[in-house]
Motif scaffolding. Structure first.
Motif, PDB file in Angstrom:
ATOM      1  N   ALA A  19     -66.574 -24.605  73.400  1.00  0.00           N
ATOM      2  CA  ALA A  19     -66.930 -23.382  74.074  1.00  0.00           C
ATOM      3  C   ALA A  19     -66.359 -22.466  74.802  1.00  0.00           C
ATOM      4  N   ALA A  20     -64.868 -22.315  75.602  1.00  0.00           N
ATOM      5  CA  ALA A  20     -63.429 -21.940  75.877  1.00  0.00           C
ATOM      6  C   ALA A  20     -63.105 -21.642  74.698  1.00  0.00           C
ATOM      7  N   VAL A  21     -62.849 -21.964  73.682  1.00  0.00           N
ATOM      8  CA  VAL A  21     -62.624 -20.990  72.271  1.00  0.00           C
ATOM      9  C   VAL A  21     -63.191 -20.112  70.812  1.00  0.00           C
ATOM     10  N   ARG A  22     -64.617 -20.183  71.344  1.00  0.00           N
ATOM     11  CA  ARG A  22     -65.443 -19.730  71.179  1.00  0.00           C
ATOM     12  C   ARG A  22     -65.179 -18.368  71.933  1.00  0.00           C
ATOM     13  N   ALA A  23     -65.118 -18.249  73.393  1.00  0.00           N
ATOM     14  CA  ALA A  23     -65.313 -17.676  74.432  1.00  0.00           C
ATOM     15  C   ALA A  23     -64.341 -16.783  74.105  1.00  0.00           C
ATOM     16  N   ALA A  24     -63.221 -17.712  73.683  1.00  0.00           N
ATOM     17  CA  ALA A  24     -61.732 -16.462  73.770  1.00  0.00           C
ATOM     18  C   ALA A  24     -61.907 -15.683  72.734  1.00  0.00           C
ATOM     19  N   LEU A  25     -62.640 -16.159  71.690  1.00  0.00           N
ATOM     20  CA  LEU A  25     -61.948 -15.355  69.980  1.00  0.00           C
ATOM     21  C   LEU A  25     -63.040 -14.423  70.580  1.00  0.00           C
ATOM     22  N   GLY A  26     -63.836 -14.146  71.844  1.00  0.00           N
ATOM     23  CA  GLY A  26     -64.605 -14.090  71.678  1.00  0.00           C
ATOM     24  C   GLY A  26     -63.793 -11.605  72.195  1.00  0.00           C
ATOM     25  N   ASP A  27     -64.359 -10.848  72.284  1.00  0.00           N
ATOM     26  CA  ASP A  27     -63.779  -9.457  73.090  1.00  0.00           C
ATOM     27  C   ASP A  27     -64.271 -10.295  74.758  1.00  0.00           C
ATOM     28  N   ASP A  28     -63.106  -9.659  75.803  1.00  0.00           N
ATOM     29  CA  ASP A  28     -63.386  -9.257  77.531  1.00  0.00           C
ATOM     30  C   ASP A  28     -63.698 -10.677  77.350  1.00  0.00           C
ATOM     31  N   VAL A  29     -62.254 -11.558  77.027  1.00  0.00           N
ATOM     32  CA  VAL A  29     -62.156 -12.865  78.231  1.00  0.00           C
ATOM     33  C   VAL A  29     -61.692 -13.048  79.268  1.00  0.00           C
ATOM     34  N   ASP A  30     -61.860 -13.730  80.286  1.00  0.00           N
ATOM     35  CA  ASP A  30     -61.084 -13.577  81.361  1.00  0.00           C
ATOM     36  C   ASP A  30     -60.100 -14.575  81.039  1.00  0.00           C
ATOM     37  N   ARG A  31     -59.139 -15.150  82.051  1.00  0.00           N
ATOM     38  CA  ARG A  31     -58.157 -15.665  81.899  1.00  0.00           C
ATOM     39  C   ARG A  31     -58.290 -17.414  81.730  1.00  0.00           C
ATOM     40  N   ASP A  32     -59.226 -17.646  82.472  1.00  0.00           N
ATOM     41  CA  ASP A  32     -59.322 -18.727  83.190  1.00  0.00           C
ATOM     42  C   ASP A  32     -59.798 -19.770  81.651  1.00  0.00           C
ATOM     43  N   THR A  33     -60.875 -18.562  81.546  1.00  0.00           N
ATOM     44  CA  THR A  33     -61.092 -19.224  79.557  1.00  0.00           C
ATOM     45  C   THR A  33     -60.377 -19.015  78.636  1.00  0.00           C
ATOM     46  N   THR A  34     -59.247 -18.343  78.725  1.00  0.00           N
ATOM     47  CA  THR A  34     -57.801 -18.024  78.338  1.00  0.00           C
ATOM     48  C   THR A  34     -57.339 -19.841  78.030  1.00  0.00           C
ATOM     49  N   ALA A  35     -56.496 -20.313  78.932  1.00  0.00           N
ATOM     50  CA  ALA A  35     -55.607 -20.547  79.886  1.00  0.00           C
ATOM     51  C   ALA A  35     -56.765 -22.403  78.460  1.00  0.00           C
ATOM     52  N   THR A  36     -57.768 -21.900  79.400  1.00  0.00           N
ATOM     53  CA  THR A  36     -58.589 -23.257  78.807  1.00  0.00           C
ATOM     54  C   THR A  36     -58.642 -23.425  77.490  1.00  0.00           C
ATOM     55  N   ALA A  37     -58.999 -22.818  76.682  1.00  0.00           N
ATOM     56  CA  ALA A  37     -58.972 -22.513  75.255  1.00  0.00           C
ATOM     57  C   ALA A  37     -57.715 -23.367  74.321  1.00  0.00           C
ATOM     58  N   VAL A  38     -56.650 -22.441  75.240  1.00  0.00           N
ATOM     59  CA  VAL A  38     -55.234 -22.670  74.731  1.00  0.00           C
ATOM     60  C   VAL A  38     -54.739 -24.006  74.881  1.00  0.00           C
ATOM     61  N   ARG A  39     -55.525 -24.494  75.918  1.00  0.00           N
ATOM     62  CA  ARG A  39     -55.138 -25.831  76.076  1.00  0.00           C
ATOM     63  C   ARG A  39     -55.845 -27.094  75.463  1.00  0.00           C
ATOM     64  N   TYR A  40     -56.855 -26.756  75.356  1.00  0.00           N
ATOM     65  CA  TYR A  40     -58.433 -27.180  74.011  1.00  0.00           C
ATOM     66  C   TYR A  40     -57.515 -27.832  73.143  1.00  0.00           C
ATOM     67  N   LEU A  41     -56.864 -26.257  72.305  1.00  0.00           N
ATOM     68  CA  LEU A  41     -56.113 -26.826  71.119  1.00  0.00           C
ATOM     69  C   LEU A  41     -54.819 -26.995  70.609  1.00  0.00           C
ATOM     70  N   LEU A  42     -54.200 -27.002  72.367  1.00  0.00           N
ATOM     71  CA  LEU A  42     -52.798 -28.169  72.059  1.00  0.00           C
ATOM     72  C   LEU A  42     -53.094 -29.689  72.171  1.00  0.00           C
ATOM     73  N   GLN A  43     -54.418 -30.157  72.481  1.00  0.00           N
ATOM     74  CA  GLN A  43     -55.248 -31.097  73.262  1.00  0.00           C
ATOM     75  C   GLN A  43     -55.067 -31.520  71.472  1.00  0.00           C
ATOM     76  N   LEU A  44     -55.902 -31.150  71.136  1.00  0.00           N
ATOM     77  CA  LEU A  44     -56.150 -31.464  69.487  1.00  0.00           C
ATOM     78  C   LEU A  44     -55.290 -31.571  68.215  1.00  0.00           C
ATOM     79  N   LEU A  45     -54.157 -30.586  68.760  1.00  0.00           N
ATOM     80  CA  LEU A  45     -52.863 -30.750  67.928  1.00  0.00           C
ATOM     81  C   LEU A  45     -52.460 -31.353  68.340  1.00  0.00           C
ATOM     82  N   ALA A  46     -52.183 -32.135  69.546  1.00  0.00           N
ATOM     83  CA  ALA A  46     -50.909 -33.324  69.737  1.00  0.00           C
ATOM     84  C   ALA A  46     -51.961 -34.507  69.094  1.00  0.00           C
TER      85      ALA A  46
END
Length: 118
Positions: free
Chosen positions: A13-40
């Motif tokens: 949900a955070a990734v989908r929201a972060a790829l949209g417009d006007d996203v807040d910092r907390d959502t971006t942080a969760t999306a980034v951390r989640y994608l890093l988690q998936l990479l690891a």
């Protein structure tokens, strides 16, 4: 102490929201951390450190492990570029060519590991 894992539901949900417009910092942080988690999870190891300041960093890719100081293989980028790379909206080679990703070290490449399924 182990880091808390981000659930598939929350992370997706955070990734989908972060790829949209006007996203807040907390959502971006969760999306980034989640994608890093998936990479690891996709490329477990300790050879390359992927940094997305100020939100997170992971070590990944099998091979020699470094234990002290700056790792010999480092990839660093901003949150917007990381989201674009991990989602497949930006190709690895294009990100390198544009200078939006800094990769140092012989093994500092995410070619073939992206995009991630979220």
């Amino acid at each position: 102490m182990a880091r808390a894992r981000i659930s598939v539901e929350e992370g997706g949900a955070a990734v989908r929201a972060a790829l949209g417009d006007d996203v807040d910092r907390d959502t971006t942080a969760t999306a980034v951390r989640y994608l890093l988690q998936l990479l690891a999870e996709r490329a477990p190891g300790n050879t390359v450190e992927v940094r997305v300041p100020p939100f997170g960093a992971v070590q990944c890719i099998p091979g020699p492990r470094h234990t002290r100081g700056t790792p010999p293989n480092v990839i660093e980028t901003d949150a917007a570029t990381w989201l674009a790379l991990a989602s497949g909206r930006l190709a690895w080679g294009d990100a390198l060519a544009s200078g939006s990703v800094h990769a140092s070290g012989q093994r500092a490449s995410l070619e073939g590991l992206l995009p991630l399924r979220y």
